[in-house]
Design an enzyme around this catalytic site. Sequence first.
Site, PDB file in Angstrom:
ATOM      1  N   LYS A  86       6.279   5.138   3.828  1.00 22.63           N
ATOM      2  CA  LYS A  86       6.698   3.785   3.443  1.00 22.63           C
ATOM      3  C   LYS A  86       7.967   3.442   4.208  1.00 22.63           C
ATOM      4  CE  LYS A  86       5.425   0.257   1.050  1.00 22.63           C
ATOM      5  NZ  LYS A  86       4.121  -0.368   1.296  1.00 22.63           N
ATOM      6  N   SER A 117      -0.601  -2.673   1.422  1.00 23.14           N
ATOM      7  CA  SER A 117       0.333  -2.564   0.297  1.00 23.14           C
ATOM      8  C   SER A 117      -0.111  -3.521  -0.816  1.00 23.14           C
ATOM      9  CB  SER A 117       1.760  -2.832   0.759  1.00 23.14           C
ATOM     10  OG  SER A 117       2.687  -2.240  -0.126  1.00 23.14           O
TER      11      SER A 117
END
Length: 589
Positions: A195, A389
């Site tokens: 991430k 996401s």
Amino acid sequence: MREFFKYVFATVVGIIISTFLIFLVFILLVVGVLSSIDEDKSVNVLSNSVLYLNLDQSIKERTPNKTLENLPIVGSGGGKSIGFNELIKAIKRAKTDDNIKCVYLNVSSPGAGKATLKEIRDALIDFKKSKKQIIAYSEVYTQDAYYLASVADKIYLNPQGALEFKGFSSQLTFFKGALEKLGVEAQIIRVGNYKSAVEPFINDKMSDYNRKQVTAYLGGLYDTFLEGISASRKIPKDSLFVYANTYRIQQPNDALQYKMVDGLKYKDEVLDELKSLSGTEKNETLSTVTINDYAANQKTENSDSKNKIAVIYANGEITGGEGNDESIGSERISRAIRKARMDEKIKAIVLRVNSGGGSALASDVIWREIVLSKKVKPVIASFGDVAASGGYYIACAADSIFVQPNTITGSIGVFGIIPNFQNLFNNKLGITFDGVKTGQYADIMSVNRPLTAGERLIIQTDVNHVYDSFITRVAEGRKKSKAYIDSIGGGHVWIGTDAVKIGLADKLGSFNDAVAAAGKKAKLKEYRVVEYPEQISTLKSLLDDGADNVKLYYAKQEFGENFMLYQQMKKAIVNAGIQARIPFDITVQ
């Protein structure tokens, strides 16, 4: 008394000028509405016409409302644009339209992402089954432009033009050094080594994890690019790789020598060939119709069918509230899904996603409506250029997920950024703060001091909870274990082909394939497609967002190519709450 009359006079003059300006704006609005009415008239397609496919325009998820777009008002729109689905339907119709004799493809730098370009390219390949020819011409071909043009029967380049063929690159911008000079600390709370949305604010180069995933998906994008060109031009993929790797295509003659183009011609020569193909005499004017006008002539197919399939467009950043046509407001999209679910005439739902994510909370709100809808009717997801996401979160509960080979997806992870401006305020600006509070954590998230260990633990616990919810939603939707989803999650970005292999998606296919799958699952022989949410009129958008549009307009003018850097910095400062968004704005050149 003299001062009194001076102020009275100034006030009267101000009122007169204001009235005049209001009247002028009113006249412009009326002219815009009347011109838009005129624009909506059908265009007569003459026999022996050439379909002019000008793709140097913004290719959006949906064709925007045209009202007021030509007004000289900043923020009222401007510039040609077309929805990719309307464009594809127009190409399909031209395939069987006897009045359309051939296609003139003119493209230098198309305004679309990689997956959208593939949708258009596949539609052109299907058009060629009609035996009607496609002629491509440009003074300059960027790589994306050439990817589209490579399907043409003949590709022509201006003798003094250029064809870009160099391979793909993806460059990230890092702000750590700038923040340190400003005295700003980016306090990061995240889950997942991949991430990497936070990396530009804490690193000065890519982490090993991020380099690994960028290398993987960039390679996937490049494979799709080379395979498409290889199949159309009958040039081995390995040869194309060498051409790009050694920068063989430097001059127009190089493009001709390596069979990347079929000829070096000026536009008048191309027009003569188009006249020949369309059966137009040389001394006559070539009859053309633009793709925008041709698409505007389209009528809804199967308009008499009572059965409907609802296509819900989820396009842009995910936020709470209403949003607009270029962002996904949780309230607006949830309402659209709910409306489609409760309409008995709507037999299936297609969720069209083109989003890099955003607010984790807003994503969950939308996910809930998809779960409820799936209980009563089929729900199929179609991913565009990016569905990552939060963009993946909202669709993970769908019955089936369709992706293009070059769709960017995954990025299952969450993060939060809490800036600490203490050094900037105290040591750079000489500003200090003091106050009182009734509880130890009453001022948690304060940006004028660093987080305490207790505050950091609270926020990390919250981020962990959101991530656990995320992988739980995905595991339930994809019928996988949480442990498995966690193993392919952690913020990892995947290309479409890999997403199918690891089970994050079900099939490689186009938007129309997803719609057809929805009809099949609902056991429909005939249906018509209805689109949600209802598009916002240009006038309403101008009234609601005019000020913001003006600011964005001048920011773009000022920053130019660096406008994206401004947007990244702004997002880091203003995004509230825990975020589920793709690691960065992907730019492939």
